[in-house]
Scaffold this active site. Structure first.
Site, PDB file in Angstrom:
ATOM      1  N   GLU A 301       3.856  -1.554   6.883  1.00  0.00           N
ATOM      2  CA  GLU A 301       5.189  -1.556   6.641  1.00  0.00           C
ATOM      3  C   GLU A 301       5.908  -0.516   7.535  1.00  0.00           C
ATOM      4  O   GLU A 301       6.501   0.121   6.892  1.00  0.00           O
ATOM      5  CB  GLU A 301       5.473  -1.638   5.512  1.00  0.00           C
ATOM      6  N   HIS A 325       5.812  -9.715   2.464  1.00  0.00           N
ATOM      7  CA  HIS A 325       5.491  -8.554   1.818  1.00  0.00           C
ATOM      8  C   HIS A 325       5.947  -7.318   2.661  1.00  0.00           C
ATOM      9  O   HIS A 325       6.472  -6.217   1.878  1.00  0.00           O
ATOM     10  CB  HIS A 325       3.825  -8.383   1.602  1.00  0.00           C
ATOM     11  N   GLU A 326       5.557  -7.394   3.621  1.00  0.00           N
ATOM     12  CA  GLU A 326       5.894  -6.184   4.710  1.00  0.00           C
ATOM     13  C   GLU A 326       7.253  -5.925   4.804  1.00  0.00           C
ATOM     14  O   GLU A 326       7.871  -4.702   4.835  1.00  0.00           O
ATOM     15  CB  GLU A 326       5.466  -6.177   6.195  1.00  0.00           C
ATOM     16  N   HIS A 329       8.809  -4.201   1.627  1.00  0.00           N
ATOM     17  CA  HIS A 329       8.478  -2.743   1.839  1.00  0.00           C
ATOM     18  C   HIS A 329       9.884  -2.255   2.202  1.00  0.00           C
ATOM     19  O   HIS A 329       9.827  -0.858   1.980  1.00  0.00           O
ATOM     20  CB  HIS A 329       7.284  -2.458   2.474  1.00  0.00           C
ATOM     21  N   GLU A 348       3.543  -0.642  -4.361  1.00  0.00           N
ATOM     22  CA  GLU A 348       2.704  -1.867  -4.093  1.00  0.00           C
ATOM     23  C   GLU A 348       3.263  -2.874  -5.145  1.00  0.00           C
ATOM     24  O   GLU A 348       3.400  -4.134  -4.883  1.00  0.00           O
ATOM     25  CB  GLU A 348       1.359  -1.822  -3.932  1.00  0.00           C
ATOM     26  N   ASP A 405      -7.643   6.412  -0.097  1.00  0.00           N
ATOM     27  CA  ASP A 405      -8.121   5.231   0.306  1.00  0.00           C
ATOM     28  C   ASP A 405      -8.997   4.533  -0.418  1.00  0.00           C
ATOM     29  O   ASP A 405      -9.233   3.381  -0.339  1.00  0.00           O
ATOM     30  CB  ASP A 405      -8.179   5.165   1.850  1.00  0.00           C
ATOM     31  N   TYR A 413      -1.133  -3.440  -6.968  1.00  0.00           N
ATOM     32  CA  TYR A 413      -0.349  -4.615  -6.377  1.00  0.00           C
ATOM     33  C   TYR A 413      -0.058  -5.659  -7.709  1.00  0.00           C
ATOM     34  O   TYR A 413       1.050  -5.928  -7.712  1.00  0.00           O
ATOM     35  CB  TYR A 413      -1.185  -5.264  -5.383  1.00  0.00           C
TER      36      TYR A 413
HETATM   37 ZN   LIG Z   1       2.163  -3.097   0.592  1.00  0.00          ZN
END
Ligand SMILES: [Zn+2]
Length: 631
Positions: A301, A325-326, A329, A348, A405, A413
């Site tokens: 995003e 979704h993006e 954001h 998320e 990460d 999410y």
């Molecule tokens: Zn995302």
């Protein structure tokens, strides 16, 4: 970002592939001194060396020279800073950077600096000597050819095959591998940039962008809204621009632009739907950059310019929830930002909730219900993999000592989204939308954290109503592992029909006679996910002949189908699978396929042979995971 964690496609609910190491070792309270309140402690970013309470960057002027031959960026990062306490040093994050010189002020007076010890995945702190009245710090530096945020593609790895390509991926803590920066989502800067590239190529950033190449190869950028470091982004390639609406457009290689313009023609509609829900879009333009297939994620995003995988170019606009979704954001994440990676669910969870609301607005409730059920399946997979008592299944995480990460999963999410759906159910949609609008306005262009959000929830929505507090159940959702006992499993009317068809196939009806008319890729995915792990060659061939899965143009369908092909030694799909693995670098697809292959000695041989060929096409984000898995 969407989403590299959801790599359990097609394995059924018992699939067990999650790879992150999950030992949570640090007790938050042990490290707390008496002066620190719990809230200050939880606001502390354990993934950055910066000390923003003492000296903090406010604005960046970035000057970069892009060298494709050496695969390095040569740059100067010039910061306007605020020295809050009159301290004599300001600390930046770096990883693998060569720091050449550091200057103070407009007069460019050289100053001392020191690089601290290297820490795994965190890199090294850069401490710069400053004076109490220092306003400007300029760092001259060079990146290393293996900088984790930078992917340098040779022409062969692009769609056009003629020119090299570069893109960055800064989230979660990789910005420090291409810019010396205070690399914490709790710190925001505005920026201007000047980027020099080979004349045949165009540069674009997470900023105001050029729409065509110029003769000089020098491009300038401005991001006037303050953003966190993980949204710093740059891409350089043989790019063209195509307008979609008045406020939206697409950047892609010439070979991809037509397909992209068709696929994303509904971008404007999405923007309208999103603004209707949560208020004005605050970043001026919303453009997409379609990357070559090696991009390791679904989408990223980056503000004003979402980076997106070409694997959603399905020719039927069936995978565009990724764009919703993006786009979402732009509110949750970019406008109101998680203050630390322990609060990742604020980015998320909100975004998945918002994404499904946008899809419902445009395509109806039936459609959003399907996305919700697929999300629930992903969540159950993740819960099974981590173990439902794992501390990593809480919304509020403790990632100290770990690479974010590796520690960020589907929990943020999907569990995050279901928590918000639970609040919506408790107070009604209208009241919840009002609350969310208020939340986005109150915290606009700020970083927030779990405590701040929960305070706000208490003050603005719960307001001491104990009955309501019990229904919302903050403790059960945010601080407890697994799912609360009163969680209701989501259902989908359209999937009920898929389940009927599946039962009928299981009872012996040939695949070709099933009623599958007008199925979307979500219905197909649900169908493939239901298939039993063990099938006969006849069953596989029957399905393939009727539905042509092996040659599907839809990456979601392909990735799910290949798992069954591997498990059932259905070699008809081998060639298509090899082709897919060689071309596509999206980690969510690669990991489960390689993992399924590596489950048998013979399959592992096959996996290693393909990997040897395909590895140069993958981003470091993917190879780190795959090297470990296939070693
Ligand atoms: Zn995302």
């Amino acid at each position: 970002m969407r989403t590299y964690h959801r790599f359990l496609m097609g394995l059924g609910l018992a699939g067990s592939l999650y790879l992150a190491s999950c030992s949570s070792t640090t007790n938050e309270n042990e490290t707390m001194t008496t002066e620190q309140t719990a809230s200050e402690q939880s606001a502390k970013d354990v993934h950055s060396f910066a000390k923003p309470a003492e000296a903090v960057a406010k604005h960046l002027d970035l000057n970069i020279d892009v060298n494709f031959e050496q695969k390095v960026l040569h740059g100067t990062a010039s910061y306007l800073i605020e020295n809050k306490t009159g301290t004599d040093e300001i600390v930046f994050d770096t990883r693998g950077l060569e720091i050449e010189k550091v200057y103070l002020g407009d007069a460019q007076e050289e100053t001392g600096f020191a690089l601290g010890d290297e820490k795994e995945f965190l890199g090294r702190p850069l401490s710069v000597k400053i004076k109490p009245d220092t306003k400007k710090v300029t760092i001259q530096y060079k990146t290393s050819p293996d900088a984790a945020a930078l992917q340098w593609l040779n022409p062969q790895q692009t769609a056009g095959k003629k020119y090299p390509f570069l893109f960055t991926q800064s989230q979660a803590i990789l910005a420090r591998t291409w810019i010396p920066i205070q690399d914490s989502p709790g710190i925001r800067i505005t920026y201007n940039a000047e980027v020099k590239v080979p004349k045949e190529l165009l540069a674009v950033m997470s900023a105001s962008n050029p729409v065509e190449k110029n003769a000089s190869g020098v491009y300038t950028f401005e991001m006037k809204q303050p953003i966190p470091s993980y949204l710093m982004a740059l891409s350089v390639g043989d790019l063209v621009f195509r307008e979609v609406g008045t406020q939206t457009g697409i950047y892609a290689e010439p070979a991809t632009i037509e397909a992209a313009a068709y696929e994303f023609a509904e971008m404007d509609k999405m923007l309208v739907a999103a603004e209707k829900l949560y208020g004005k879009y605050r970043w001026d333009r919303y453009d997409l950059l379609v990357l070559p297939p090696s991009f390791p994620f679904g989408g990223m995003e980056n503000p004003r310019l979402t980076f997106v995988t070409p694997t959603v170019l399905a020719k039927d606009r069936s995978l565009t929830s990724l764009i919703a979704h993006e786009l979402a954001h732009s509110w949750s994440g970019n406008l109101v930002t998680n203050g630390t990676w322990n609060d990742f669910w604020l980015n998320e969870g909100f975004t998945v909730y918002f994404e499904r609301r946008i899809m419902e607005e445009i395509y109806g409730k039936d459609y959003a219900d399907m996305l919700n059920v697929l999300g629930y399946q992903d969540l159950m997979n993740t819960l099974n993999d981590l173990g439902k008592d794992s501390q990593d299944t809480r919304l509020k995480l403790d990632l100290e000592g770990r690479d974010p990460d590796e520690g960020l999963t589907d929990i943020a999410y999907e569990k995050g989204s279901f928590f918000l759906q639970n609040i919506e159910k408790a107070v009604g949609r209208e009241r919840f939308d009002e609350f969310l609008n208020n939340y986005f306005n109150t915290f606009a262009f700020q970083s927030t954290n779990t405590d701040k959000f929960l305070d706000f929830l208490q003050k603005e929505l719960i307001k001491g109503d104990e009955e309501l507090a019990k229904k919302i159940n903050v403790d059960g959702w945010v601080y407890s592992p697994g799912l609360p006992a009163d969680f209701k499993v989501p259902t989908s009317a359209r999937f009920a029909k898929v389940e009927e068809a599946f039962q009928s196939w299981k009872n012996g009806t040939p695949a070709a006679q099933l009623s599958t008319k007008d199925w979307s890729s979500h219905e197909w995915l649900h169908f493939i996910r239901m298939l039993p792990e063990q099938m006969s060659q006849e069953q596989m061939a029957d399905l393939d002949k009727a539905f042509n899965f092996t040659n599907s143009g839809n990456s979601e369908v392909l990735a799910a189908w290949f798992i069954h092909a591997i498990q059932n030694n259905y070699t008809t799909a081998d060639e298509a699978m090899e082709q897919f693995l060689t071309n596509v670098g999206r980690r969510k697809f690669l990991v489960p396929i390689y993992k399924a292959l590596a489950a048998t000695p013979e399959g592992k041989k096959k996996a290693l042979a393909i990997y040897a060929k395909a590895r140069p096409n993958y981003h470091a984000v993917s190879t780190v995971t795959l090297d470990e898995m296939l070693k």
